[in-house]
Design a protein around this motif. Structure first.
Motif, PDB file in Angstrom:
ATOM      1  N   UNK A 168       0.815  -1.588  -0.152  1.00  0.00           N
ATOM      2  CA  UNK A 168       0.265   0.218   0.008  1.00  0.00           C
ATOM      3  C   UNK A 168       0.841   0.985  -0.088  1.00  0.00           C
ATOM      4  N   UNK A 169       0.610   2.013  -0.987  1.00  0.00           N
ATOM      5  CA  UNK A 169       1.164   3.463  -0.730  1.00  0.00           C
ATOM      6  C   UNK A 169       1.397   4.177   0.410  1.00  0.00           C
ATOM      7  N   UNK A 227      -9.824  -0.243  -4.811  1.00  0.00           N
ATOM      8  CA  UNK A 227      -9.054   0.905  -4.304  1.00  0.00           C
ATOM      9  C   UNK A 227      -7.742  -0.217  -4.597  1.00  0.00           C
ATOM     10  N   UNK A 228      -7.344  -1.539  -4.020  1.00  0.00           N
ATOM     11  CA  UNK A 228      -6.575  -2.417  -3.956  1.00  0.00           C
ATOM     12  C   UNK A 228      -5.479  -1.768  -5.447  1.00  0.00           C
ATOM     13  N   UNK A 229      -6.331  -2.055  -6.469  1.00  0.00           N
ATOM     14  CA  UNK A 229      -6.097  -2.122  -8.113  1.00  0.00           C
ATOM     15  C   UNK A 229      -5.365  -0.372  -7.923  1.00  0.00           C
ATOM     16  N   UNK A 230      -6.567   0.740  -7.627  1.00  0.00           N
ATOM     17  CA  UNK A 230      -6.542   1.733  -8.126  1.00  0.00           C
ATOM     18  C   UNK A 230      -5.048   2.277  -7.520  1.00  0.00           C
ATOM     19  N   UNK A 231      -4.591   1.723  -5.608  1.00  0.00           N
ATOM     20  CA  UNK A 231      -3.748   2.028  -5.521  1.00  0.00           C
ATOM     21  C   UNK A 231      -2.369   1.227  -6.033  1.00  0.00           C
ATOM     22  N   UNK A 235      -1.048   6.536  -5.477  1.00  0.00           N
ATOM     23  CA  UNK A 235      -1.317   7.451  -3.775  1.00  0.00           C
ATOM     24  C   UNK A 235      -2.105   6.156  -2.928  1.00  0.00           C
ATOM     25  N   UNK A 236      -2.116   6.815  -1.178  1.00  0.00           N
ATOM     26  CA  UNK A 236      -3.380   6.320  -0.589  1.00  0.00           C
ATOM     27  C   UNK A 236      -4.230   6.502  -0.621  1.00  0.00           C
ATOM     28  N   UNK A 237      -5.755   6.097  -0.898  1.00  0.00           N
ATOM     29  CA  UNK A 237      -6.927   6.036  -0.466  1.00  0.00           C
ATOM     30  C   UNK A 237      -7.299   5.823   0.822  1.00  0.00           C
TER      31      UNK A 237
END
Length: 344
Positions: free
Chosen positions: A77-78, A154-158, A163-165
């Motif tokens: 996770x970023x 969420x993990x896909x976009x992060x 950047x953290x969502x």
């Protein structure tokens, strides 16, 4: 020789002066009491209004586990870099409950709120954007929602934007319909005409808006064109909600808030205190401070399995990721994605 003053006349004059003074003091007292009473009533009304808003938000909004609670092997996770400080990233998902497939999200928008709360950037991700889904390989971005719900999306976009969502909100299209009617309709920019929807600016009510965002068969690029319509409609609803016509009308604002929250699900960490604090910090945001973008793509293609997909621009996506990570969206320029009138 001067005439001596008449004592009777002098006393009469003095009584008149005292009477006028008493009348003035009485009117001042009445005025003070009246103003004080109005202020007390106004304060009570404002307090009651705010209490109602808090109750509506807290009781209407549903909460669910929308953020990742487990990790996918190989996926880290970023973290937020120092340059971004207190910027926030909210994932906004729109679903169309009309259809039989409840597992896919029809609208995927990342809202980036700047550190100083002076700017909001909304990045729309086409649902057919071809991306890497952690643990699943290549697929359309909205397939992540089908595989693992909001947490996997969420993990896909992060992984994609680095950047953290912070929070996730899911709104049903019926919610947009209700919000539209609550504010008396919205003015939507129609980029491509279809039956009943001429090109140009069109005022729509909730029912018209639903038909507008659901249509894809009458449009030149199918889901891409539908996604652009959805973005135009969301933009219109958002800007109307930020307008003085709504913000300065307690009845209309209350209806808008009630309609929005009745059809919304948020992550469990997005509690009332956080929502209220965020709303207050963004109190000076106006329509000109909200900017709209399309996640960078280069065109429509076909996957190895024969599915229609949207090809991503990797280089431009990295540029977007850098702007989000460093909170420098004010200098971001999208030189790749086809322009359709929704950009910053």
């Amino acid at each position: 020789m001067p005439t001596a003053p008449d004592p009777t006349a002098t006393e009469t004059s003095n009584r008149a002066t005292r009477r006028v003074a008493r009348q003035r003091r009485r009117w001042v007292k009445v005025l003070v009491i009246t103003v004080t009473t109005v202020l007390v009533l106004l304060a009570g009304a404002i307090g009651g209004y705010l209490a109602w808003v808090n109750h509506a938000v807290d009781s209407n909004v549903k909460r669910a586990s929308l953020l990742p609670t487990t990790t996918v092997p190989g996926v880290v996770a970023p973290t937020r870099v120092e340059a971004a400080k207190n910027s926030l990233n909210l994932l906004l998902l729109g679903s169309d409950s009309r259809g039989p497939d409840q597992g896919r999200s029809d609208v995927i928008v990342l809202a980036h709120i700047s550190d100083d709360r002076s700017r909001v950037d909304l990045i729309h991700f086409p649902r057919d954007l071809w991306v890497d889904i952690p643990g699943r390989g290549k697929n359309k971005v909205n397939a992540a929602y089908a595989y693992g719900g909001a947490p996997l999306l969420v993990q896909t976009l992060q992984t994609l934007i680095k950047v953290p969502i912070d929070h996730v909100a899911v709104v049903d299209f019926e919610g947009f319909k209700a919000m539209t009617d609550a504010v008396g309709g919205v003015d939507v920019q129609v980029a491509e005409s279809s039956p009943g929807y001429p090109k140009g600016l069109m005022h729509m009510n909730g029912d018209q808006g639903l038909v507008f965002v659901r249509d894809r068969h009458d449009l030149s690029q199918g889901d891409i064109s539908r996604g652009q319509r959805q973005q135009a409609f969301i933009k219109a609803v958002l800007l109307k909600g930020l307008s003085k016509e709504v913000l300065l009308n307690p009845v209309r604002l209350a209806s808008f808030i009630d309609a929005a929250t009745k059809n919304m699900t948020v992550d469990q960490d997005f509690d009332l205190g956080t929502i209220r604090s965020l709303a207050f910090s963004m109190r000076n945001i106006r329509s000109g401070d909200v900017h709209f973008w399309e996640a960078p793509w280069t065109g429509v293609g076909t996957s190895s399995g024969g599915a229609s997909i949207v090809n991503m621009s990797v280089e431009q996506m990295n540029t977007l990721a850098g702007a989000l990570a460093n909170d420098t969206m004010s200098t971001y320029v999208d030189d790749v994605s086809p322009k359709h009138g929704f950009g910053g």
